[in-house]
Scaffold this motif. Structure first.
Motif, PDB file in Angstrom:
ATOM      1  N   GLN A 967     -15.983  -2.854  -4.461  1.00  0.00           N
ATOM      2  CA  GLN A 967     -15.006  -2.113  -5.260  1.00  0.00           C
ATOM      3  C   GLN A 967     -13.643  -2.105  -4.556  1.00  0.00           C
ATOM      4  O   GLN A 967     -12.597  -2.282  -5.187  1.00  0.00           O
ATOM      5  N   LEU A 968     -13.658  -1.930  -3.233  1.00  0.00           N
ATOM      6  CA  LEU A 968     -12.431  -1.956  -2.444  1.00  0.00           C
ATOM      7  C   LEU A 968     -11.763  -3.330  -2.543  1.00  0.00           C
ATOM      8  O   LEU A 968     -10.543  -3.443  -2.732  1.00  0.00           O
ATOM      9  N   GLN A 969     -12.582  -4.381  -2.463  1.00  0.00           N
ATOM     10  CA  GLN A 969     -12.068  -5.746  -2.555  1.00  0.00           C
ATOM     11  C   GLN A 969     -11.434  -5.998  -3.920  1.00  0.00           C
ATOM     12  O   GLN A 969     -10.394  -6.663  -4.036  1.00  0.00           O
ATOM     13  N   HIS A 970     -12.019  -5.427  -4.937  1.00  0.00           N
ATOM     14  CA  HIS A 970     -11.481  -5.593  -6.295  1.00  0.00           C
ATOM     15  C   HIS A 970     -10.083  -4.989  -6.407  1.00  0.00           C
ATOM     16  O   HIS A 970      -9.155  -5.612  -6.941  1.00  0.00           O
ATOM     17  N   TYR A 971      -9.908  -3.767  -5.878  1.00  0.00           N
ATOM     18  CA  TYR A 971      -8.596  -3.112  -5.954  1.00  0.00           C
ATOM     19  C   TYR A 971      -7.547  -3.892  -5.160  1.00  0.00           C
ATOM     20  O   TYR A 971      -6.403  -4.049  -5.594  1.00  0.00           O
ATOM     21  N   GLY A 979      -5.675   2.783  -5.584  1.00  0.00           N
ATOM     22  CA  GLY A 979      -7.112   2.771  -5.869  1.00  0.00           C
ATOM     23  C   GLY A 979      -7.913   2.374  -4.657  1.00  0.00           C
ATOM     24  O   GLY A 979      -8.984   2.933  -4.380  1.00  0.00           O
ATOM     25  N   ALA A 980      -7.405   1.378  -3.908  1.00  0.00           N
ATOM     26  CA  ALA A 980      -8.111   0.940  -2.696  1.00  0.00           C
ATOM     27  C   ALA A 980      -8.176   2.069  -1.678  1.00  0.00           C
ATOM     28  O   ALA A 980      -9.203   2.270  -0.997  1.00  0.00           O
ATOM     29  N   GLY A 981      -7.085   2.839  -1.569  1.00  0.00           N
ATOM     30  CA  GLY A 981      -7.073   3.951  -0.620  1.00  0.00           C
ATOM     31  C   GLY A 981      -8.097   5.014  -0.978  1.00  0.00           C
ATOM     32  O   GLY A 981      -8.760   5.583  -0.104  1.00  0.00           O
ATOM     33  N   GLU A 982      -8.240   5.295  -2.273  1.00  0.00           N
ATOM     34  CA  GLU A 982      -9.230   6.302  -2.700  1.00  0.00           C
ATOM     35  C   GLU A 982     -10.644   5.844  -2.387  1.00  0.00           C
ATOM     36  O   GLU A 982     -11.473   6.634  -1.907  1.00  0.00           O
ATOM     37  N   VAL A 983     -10.963   4.579  -2.660  1.00  0.00           N
ATOM     38  CA  VAL A 983     -12.302   4.060  -2.349  1.00  0.00           C
ATOM     39  C   VAL A 983     -12.538   4.078  -0.844  1.00  0.00           C
ATOM     40  O   VAL A 983     -13.622   4.448  -0.357  1.00  0.00           O
ATOM     41  N   LEU A 984     -11.528   3.687  -0.072  1.00  0.00           N
ATOM     42  CA  LEU A 984     -11.648   3.666   1.382  1.00  0.00           C
ATOM     43  C   LEU A 984     -11.909   5.066   1.931  1.00  0.00           C
ATOM     44  O   LEU A 984     -12.730   5.256   2.843  1.00  0.00           O
ATOM     45  N   THR A 985     -11.233   6.067   1.383  1.00  0.00           N
ATOM     46  CA  THR A 985     -11.432   7.458   1.824  1.00  0.00           C
ATOM     47  C   THR A 985     -12.878   7.883   1.599  1.00  0.00           C
ATOM     48  O   THR A 985     -13.508   8.528   2.451  1.00  0.00           O
ATOM     49  N   VAL A 986     -13.433   7.525   0.410  1.00  0.00           N
ATOM     50  CA  VAL A 986     -14.831   7.878   0.109  1.00  0.00           C
ATOM     51  C   VAL A 986     -15.771   7.178   1.074  1.00  0.00           C
ATOM     52  O   VAL A 986     -16.728   7.781   1.593  1.00  0.00           O
ATOM     53  N   LEU A 987     -15.531   5.893   1.358  1.00  0.00           N
ATOM     54  CA  LEU A 987     -16.402   5.149   2.274  1.00  0.00           C
ATOM     55  C   LEU A 987     -16.368   5.749   3.673  1.00  0.00           C
ATOM     56  O   LEU A 987     -17.419   5.949   4.313  1.00  0.00           O
TER      57      LEU A 987
END
Length: 997
Positions: A967-971, A979-987
């Motif tokens: 998902q991070l790669q997609h953003y 969007g990538a920052g939000e996914v990274l924060t969750v990970l």
């Protein structure tokens, strides 16, 4: 030696001479100086009938006295006396010698007379006779042919305008009529190109197509307008014949013409008269429809109030009479359209059974009143969605069924449709309307399809009618590419059969019972059909068997009870029973009650579906005792989709009115009504206000334009013919306003000709309603453009808790167990959900049905493949609602889409594969790796290649955090750093929590 050779040569000549003389293919006669016959050959003997030994030594004068008395005798004397040769012409001296062929016919001869000098003192005469019979015959035939050609040319020149050109179009020949009509002399025409008389009336494509044909050796025929020398235009009906050479190319062209100028002018006058007549009828229709609209509308409003029985009866008669007058006006207008060539057919998706049911319902009350039965059969092989003109098809069926009801007092009426043939793009449908009425005598059948003519005067007096109905039916059928025929026996009913050509629609638009899954649920089931009418049993049985259902029939209630008991005893119970309500003996309700009692007495919990079928008042049935024993009530005639749905559902709403559209409200809908007639204003405004519509009224187009400048509306109903400013001009001005560019404007007018509709469309109107305005038309338009508040509807709509949303195991199976691929597809799908939701709203707002079907159909397939079963079902539901024109379940669809996206995202974050591959994780510190990524993402900087390569490797692995990394790669690939920052924060949060544990 020399003498020896000469002697030998003389000997050879003496031997050859007789052979040559006797075997040559012409006659030879040798005369001496006294004109005595010395010799003639066998040819002369054969054709003269005289042997040489009988005439040798005799003078030729004695043998052929007549011949020698003329030119032959003179030629012989010249040859013997002066040594001159002569040829005697056959033309001047035919058949000099009496020579005859074997058949007895005289031989045509050419004679050559020449001297033979034996020595200086001795001269002979040789007469050579050549048979020229064949040549004379050939020349004679040629002369006759030439004479015939000259005669034909002369005759053609008296009537036809003839010209010949070479391959380049240069004129090489013209006759007198060509010169006369073109007003050019022959000298002016010859050598000139044919473009000299070009009128400029025809487009370039006209001549391009003409030359395309004639240069390929094809004959061309058509009407051409030319221009004479003085500038006058004239029309000629022309046929051009190419003269092709051996090389396959044209050498020249022959053009034969006839002057049709007067005919063309007569046609133009007739067309102008037809247009004037149509316009007159349209104007008269407008003048009649306007007060009729008020009469019908006000009558409906009064009928909605409390009235005495007599008052209601009288108003119903007013309404019926008004509708009859409108029908007559429509017939006259339709007939006028055909005469003027303005009848145009639509090509839109048509639900066949909906048309048949609409027609059946129209005559339901009359059928009930007469006590006859109506049966409708749709062949199972006939697709129920076609492309065609539903209105005109209904018009045909209305007329035929209306006549059947009118002329049938007892018995039944049977309507059917089946497919005769089909190809990739079209269908030929065959319809039958059969009745048991009074029939038609043979001498009257030939008059049926003539306008303004009925079978006889007594029919006119007894039954009424304009005499236009069947004439219009025939013209409509022919316009649809079919034909119509009638078979009737006087006193025993009539059968009308007609065919139409219809287009095919995509398979996904066909009815649900074509779906394999639904058919599988019914295949092999046993159904009992109970009806005392053989026709009804036949129709239902045939339909059920086509679906793979085992069908058993019974004529009475008692027989049905025995069959049900026998089926139970043999352990082959019925899945459903279709019971006719009113049968001799036990009626349907009594049978249903007895079935329930017997099943309960046996102590068996048998799920037997009991469906009541009736051709009579459904409400009366629902209020009858025992109705609680049945699972549903079906009205006759039964159409396939209704029966199919009834068999699939356990419970069927029983007391629900099937037509609830008239009670629908449109709270919040803002409508501008533009109408100059005060009564029409009142009728339409009251109708809409009762249903929650906020109505503003304008009396003419100019007033409407000013109102729109200052107020916001959702919909405009616009009359066309108004004082001050008409609807067409007003619409054009409204479209120029910023607030009017996308405002739905619907024409509401008594002008109903096709050119009126075209003017409306050209002006920018979105729809068309003809006067008198029917409530269903107003409701249809308001339903199309009425959008409820999204937030309010969504607030009241949720996905049922027991409704399955995701079946990812099924989706994984369809992807051949490729979990990595499943993660990628789910991630991509979740990202598109927001776009799909916006697109869905836009298409509904734009009323773009075709694009909406395409969107939902594609989404349905993707959802099913991914295992989003709830969304796939919601898509199926929306597709059916779009096709039947019902209200869309928007809130349910949007809620299902939102819940699907939520569950997919939750799954992607929580996913833990069963077989974890730690090879990559052992060599990489995930926390440090995520920290490195966070440094670049937070500053929106370019990520180094080594980090991107590691991200790709980890994302493609089967690790617990791989879905999140994908998902991070997609953003990141879409440059969406937020969007990538939000996914990274969750990970990072997930890894911190696990470390703490």
């Amino acid at each position: 030696m020399e003498q020896t050779l000469m002697a030998s040569s003389n000997t050879l000549i003496q031997e050859l001479y007789p052979a040559i003389f006797e075997n040559c293919q012409f006659g030879l006669v040798v005369l001496d100086t006294q004109e005595n016959v010395i010799d003639w050959n066998d040819w002369v003997t054969k054709f003269s009938g005289r042997k040489l030994e009988d005439i040798k030594g005799k003078q030729l004068q004695d043998i052929f006295p007549l011949a020698m008395s003329g030119s032959l005798g003179r030629a012989v004397k010249l040859a013997l006396s002066r040594g001159m040769s002569s040829v005697i012409s056959h033309t001047l001296n035919p058949n000099i010698l009496p020579l005859f062929s074997v058949s007895g016919a005289a031989i045509d001869q050419q004679l050559k007379v020449q001297p033979l000098n034996v020595n200086e003192h001795n001269r002979l005469c040789l007469i050579q006779i050549t048979d020229i019979t064949a040549a004379v015959k050939r020349d004679k035939q040629l002369l006759e042919n030439l004479a015939e050609m000259n005669f034909q040319k002369s005759a053609l020149d008296q009537h036809a305008i003839v010209a010949i050109t070479d391959a380049k179009g240069t004129i090489t020949y013209v006759n007198d009529l060509f010169c006369h009509i073109s007003q050019y002399s022959r000298e002016e025409l010859l050598g000139n190109n044919h473009r000299l008389i070009n009128s400029g009336v025809h487009p370039k494509e006209f001549f391009r197509d003409m030359f395309h044909s004639i240069t390929r050796g094809k004959i061309w025929a058509g009407d051409i307008c030319n221009r004479a020398k003085n500038g006058d235009l004239y029309w000629v009906s022309t046929t051009i014949v190419p003269d092709m050479g051996k090389d396959g190319k044209p050498k020249r062209y022959f053009a034969i013409r006839a002057d049709v100028t007067k005919l063309k002018r007569a046609e133009e006058a007739a067309n102008a008269a037809a247009i004037a007549k149509s316009q007159f009828l349209a104007n008269m229709s407008h003048e009649i429809r306007t007060p009729m609209n008020a009469m019908l509308g006000l009558t409906r409003q009064v009928l909605e109030t409390e009235l005495t029985h007599d008052q209601r009866d009288q108003l119903n008669k007013v309404s019926t009479s008004s509708q009859a007058l409108v029908c007559i006006i429509n017939d006259i207008l339709d007939f006028s359209r055909f005469e003027s060539g303005y009848m145009v057919l639509e090509q839109v998706p048509v639900k066949l059974e909906a048309v048949l049911m609409e027609v059946s319902n129209l005559f339901g009350a009359q059928i009930d009143e007469k006590g006859i039965e109506l049966f409708v059969e749709i062949d199972p092989d006939t697709p129920l969605y076609i492309s065609g003109d539903a209105l005109r098809l209904a018009q045909i069926l209305n007329n035929l069924l209306g006549n059947a009801v009118k002329f049938t007092d007892h018995g039944e009426i049977y309507v059917s449709v089946q497919t005769e043939r089909r190809d990739a793009e079209s269908l030929l449908l065959s319809f039958t309307v059969k009745d048991t009425g009074i029939g038609i005598s043979p001498e009257h059948i030939k008059l049926l399809f003539k306008p303004f003519v009925q079978a006889d005067n007594s029919t006119t007096r007894k039954f009424g009618g304009s005499g236009l109905g069947l004439s219009i039916v025939k013209k409509l059928v022919e316009l649809m590419g079919g034909d119509i025929e009638v078979h009737s026996v006087f006193g025993h009913g009539s059968t009308f059969k007609f065919t139409i050509k219809a287009g095919r629609v995509p398979d996904e638009m066909q009815l649900p019972y074509k779906v394999h899954h639904d058919l599988q649920r019914l295949r092999g089931k046993r159904v009992l059909v109970v009806d005392d009418q053989e026709t009804s049993r036949h129709i239902l049985s045939r339909l059920l068997k086509a679906w793979g259902i085992q069908t058993v029939t019974a004529e009475s209630g008692d027989e049905a009870l025995l069959l049900i008991a026998q089926a139970d005893w043999e352990n082959q119970p019925f899945y459903a029973v279709l019971l006719d309500w009113r049968m001799p003996g036990k009626n349907g309700l009594e049978v249903a009650t007895e079935i329930k009692r017997q099943l309960k007495g046996r102590g068996k919990d048998v799920e037997l579906k009991l469906l009541m079928v009736t051709a009579y008042d459904k409400q009366a049935l629902l209020n009858s005792s025992g109705v609680e024993c049945v699972d549903g009530v079906l009205n006759k005639p039964i159409v396939p989709s209704v029966l199919f749905d009834a068999l699939l559902r356990r419970q069927i709403p029983q007391n629900k009115d099937l037509d609830k559209h008239t009670d629908r409200t449109f709270n919040g809908l803002r409508v501008l009504l533009v109408e100059d007639h005060d009564l029409n204003q009142e009728v339409a405004a009251n109708f809409m206000k009762k249903r929650g519509v906020a109505v503003t009224v304008a009396s003419h187009g100019g007033e409407a334009v000013e109102i729109i400048k200052h107020k916001t509306f959702d919909l405009v109903f616009m009359d066309l013919h108004m004082p001050v400013m008409g609807g067409i001009e007003a619409t054009q001005l409204i479209r120029e306003l910023p607030q009017g560019r996308n405002l739905p404007i619907v024409a509401m007018t008594a002008a109903v000709l096709e050119e009126d509709r075209k003017k409306c469309a050209d002006a920018g109107m979105d729809d068309f309603i003809s006067k008198p305005v029917e409530p269903k038309d107003l409701l249809r338009v308001m339903s199309r453009y009425f959008l409820v508040s999204d937030q309010a509807e969504l607030a009241n709509s949720t996905v049922p808790r027991n409704e399955s949303i995701l079946d990812l195991a099924r989706g994984l199976h369809r992807l051949d167990g490729d979990k990595v691929l499943q993660q990628r597809l789910l991630l991509h799908f979740s990202e598109r959900c927001q776009f799909i939701a916006k697109r869905f709203e836009t298409l509904i707002s734009d009323a773009d049905t075709e694009a909406l079907i395409e969107l939902i159909h594609g989404l349905k397939g993707v959802s099913a493949n991914l295992g989003a079963v709830g969304l796939a079902e919601a898509c199926r539901r929306v597709l059916e609602e779009v096709k039947v024109g019902g209200k869309l379940s928007r809130a349910h669809f949007e809620a299902t889409l939102l819940e699907t996206r939520t569950q997919i995202q939750q799954y992607l974050m929580d996913y833990t594969p069963p077989n974890m591959d730690n090879q990559v994780a052992e060599s990489v510190s995930i926390t440090e790796f995520l920290g490195e990524l966070e440094r670049f993402i937070s500053k929106q900087e370019v990520i180094p290649d080594d980090l991107q390569a590691l991200l790709a490797q980890l994302a493609d692995s089967e690790l617990p955090y791989s879905p999140g990394l994908r998902q991070l790669q997609h953003y990141l690939s879409h440059f969406d750093h937020q969007g990538a920052g939000e996914v990274l924060t969750v990970l990072m949060s997930n890894f911190t929590n696990k470390h703490d544990e």
